[in-house]
Design a protein around this motif. Structure first.
Motif, PDB file in Angstrom:
ATOM      1  N   GLU A 133       0.828  -1.207   0.000  1.00 12.51           N
ATOM      2  CA  GLU A 133       0.000   0.000   0.000  1.00 12.51           C
ATOM      3  C   GLU A 133       0.862   1.255   0.000  1.00 12.51           C
ATOM      4  N   ASN A 173      -0.680  -7.720 -10.761  1.00 11.32           N
ATOM      5  CA  ASN A 173      -1.786  -7.529  -9.841  1.00 11.32           C
ATOM      6  C   ASN A 173      -2.722  -6.495 -10.466  1.00 11.32           C
ATOM      7  N   THR A 174      -3.896  -6.949 -10.889  1.00  7.04           N
ATOM      8  CA  THR A 174      -4.800  -6.079 -11.636  1.00  7.04           C
ATOM      9  C   THR A 174      -5.341  -4.927 -10.791  1.00  7.04           C
ATOM     10  N   GLU A 175      -5.504  -5.147  -9.486  1.00  4.69           N
ATOM     11  CA  GLU A 175      -5.988  -4.082  -8.610  1.00  4.69           C
ATOM     12  C   GLU A 175      -4.946  -2.973  -8.467  1.00  4.69           C
ATOM     13  N   CYS A 195      -2.515  -2.444 -10.570  1.00  7.02           N
ATOM     14  CA  CYS A 195      -2.387  -1.878 -11.909  1.00  7.02           C
ATOM     15  C   CYS A 195      -3.389  -0.738 -12.100  1.00  7.02           C
ATOM     16  N   GLU A 196      -4.621  -0.990 -11.709  1.00  3.20           N
ATOM     17  CA  GLU A 196      -5.667   0.042 -11.831  1.00  3.20           C
ATOM     18  C   GLU A 196      -5.390   1.223 -10.912  1.00  3.20           C
ATOM     19  N   GLU A 197      -4.965   0.930  -9.679  1.00  2.28           N
ATOM     20  CA  GLU A 197      -4.676   2.003  -8.721  1.00  2.28           C
ATOM     21  C   GLU A 197      -3.567   2.921  -9.224  1.00  2.28           C
ATOM     22  N   GLU A 257      -5.608 -11.167  -8.670  1.00  2.00           N
ATOM     23  CA  GLU A 257      -6.098 -10.231  -7.686  1.00  2.00           C
ATOM     24  C   GLU A 257      -5.390 -10.441  -6.355  1.00  2.00           C
ATOM     25  N   LEU A 258      -5.472  -9.426  -5.527  1.00  2.00           N
ATOM     26  CA  LEU A 258      -4.785  -9.452  -4.246  1.00  2.00           C
ATOM     27  C   LEU A 258      -5.286 -10.570  -3.345  1.00  2.00           C
TER      28      LEU A 258
END
Length: 335
Positions: A235, A301-303, A305-307, A330-331
């Motif tokens: 994070e 990690n697609t999440e 990547c989007e963030e 995904e995470l």
């Protein structure tokens, strides 16, 4: 009465022979894991799966003794001593530090050792060569193609000015790829900064420093210390906009932007098959080549990547020419 006694004696003899046969077909396997992290746990699970899957075919029952030393050298030695005293047929070392210690502690008794995820077995001194180990050890390697990771970095960030090297400088698995990374960056004329930690708390501090320094990209090889800390730092890195490129898919599963490397499930299963070959078929570790793997899979990690503001499908298309495949996950906390 004589017939009854004869029947009783015959039954006792049959039971005795069955008991002896069962004892002769039991192979005791001692597995020592280095630390509790997603990659190494996945290896252990798949070693055990390989043994269980092949019990019927080999006609052997595998008694598995599993211990985790949690990166504690004293505990590691105690575990190995326990395996020796319990007269295991084969020892399995998960990660380089365990392999090195098992090698030192089995020189006299010559218990065969099969290692898993030793990144550079020759440099670590656990084998004489990959083709002919020469000792009582052989196994599987998760050797990382460092140049391939940096091909991905430069494809996504061709104008990157500085790369952070985040690792534990006490981890043998990190030594070679970090040295290679520095050489690659020097050749490219790209600056780098080193951020190190020897435990989760220190890695967290290193990640915070890295984020506050405004570095765009961080590279971590297949480093177990950072892997253990990944859930505690992802994070911080994502919020700072840092693209974390790493040397194993499990990093991405636990929050890194991208993991590149071997399929650890397959590596674990193949390690289990090597255990069977040595314990049941009598293969000699000294002449059994170390098994290497194609490490051409990029896991994103697609999440994250989007963030970070990227489109996964666009990234997948961009990176496809540089690796065997690009997959998204995904995470999660572990495999």
């Amino acid at each position: 009465m004589k017939k009854l006694i004869a029947i009783i004696l015959s039954t006792a003899l049959i039971l005795s022979l069955c008991s002896l046969a069962a004892a002769e077909t039991t192979v005791k396997v001692g597995i020592c894991n280095y630390v509790d992290d997603a990659s190494l746990n996945q290896i252990v699970d798949n070693i055990i799966k390989a043994l269980n899957d092949n019990e019927a075919e080999t006609g052997v029952h595998y008694e598995i003794l599993y211990q985790n030393c949690n990166a504690d050298g004293s505990v590691m030695q105690q575990i190995i001593s326990s395996f020796i005293s319990q007269k295991v047929d084969v020892m399995v070392a998960i990660a380089t530090p365990v392999a090195m210690t098992m090698q030192a502690m089995t020189e006299d008794n010559e218990i065969p050792v099969v290692f898993a995820a030793v990144s550079d077995p020759v440099a670590a001194g656990v084998v004489e060569s990959l083709e002919a180990p020469g000792y009582n050890l052989t196994g599987t390697s998760d050797f990382l193609d460092t140049a391939a990771v940096f091909n991905l970095i430069f494809a996504l960030k061709p104008d990157v000015a500085t790369v952070a090297l985040l690792y534990d400088n006490g981890q043998d698995s990190s030594a070679t790829p970090i040295r290679e990374a520095k050489a690659l960056l020097d050749d490219k004329g790209v600056a780098y900064r080193e951020y190190t930690g020897t435990n989760v708390s220190e890695v967290m501090l290193a990640a915070e420093a890295l984020a506050s320094d405004g570095v765009e990209v961080a590279f971590t090889p297949q480093d177990n210390t950072v892997m253990t800390a990944e859930l505690s730092i992802y994070e911080t890195l994502a919020e700072a906009g840092v693209l974390h490129f790493t040397g194993a898919d499990s990093f991405a599963l636990n929050g890194a932007f991208l993991g590149y490397g071997v399929d650890y499930a397959n590596l674990g299963y193949e390690t289990g098959l090597m255990v069977i070959d040595i314990a049941v078929n009598g293969a000699d570790p000294a002449t059994t080549p170390v098994k290497m793997f194609d490490n051409g899979t990029a896991t994103i990690n697609t999440e994250i990547c989007e963030e970070l503001g990227y489109d996964f499908e666009a990234i997948k298309t961009l990176l496809a020419p540089y690796c065997t495949q690009v997959i998204g996950i995904e995470l999660a906390e572990s495999f």
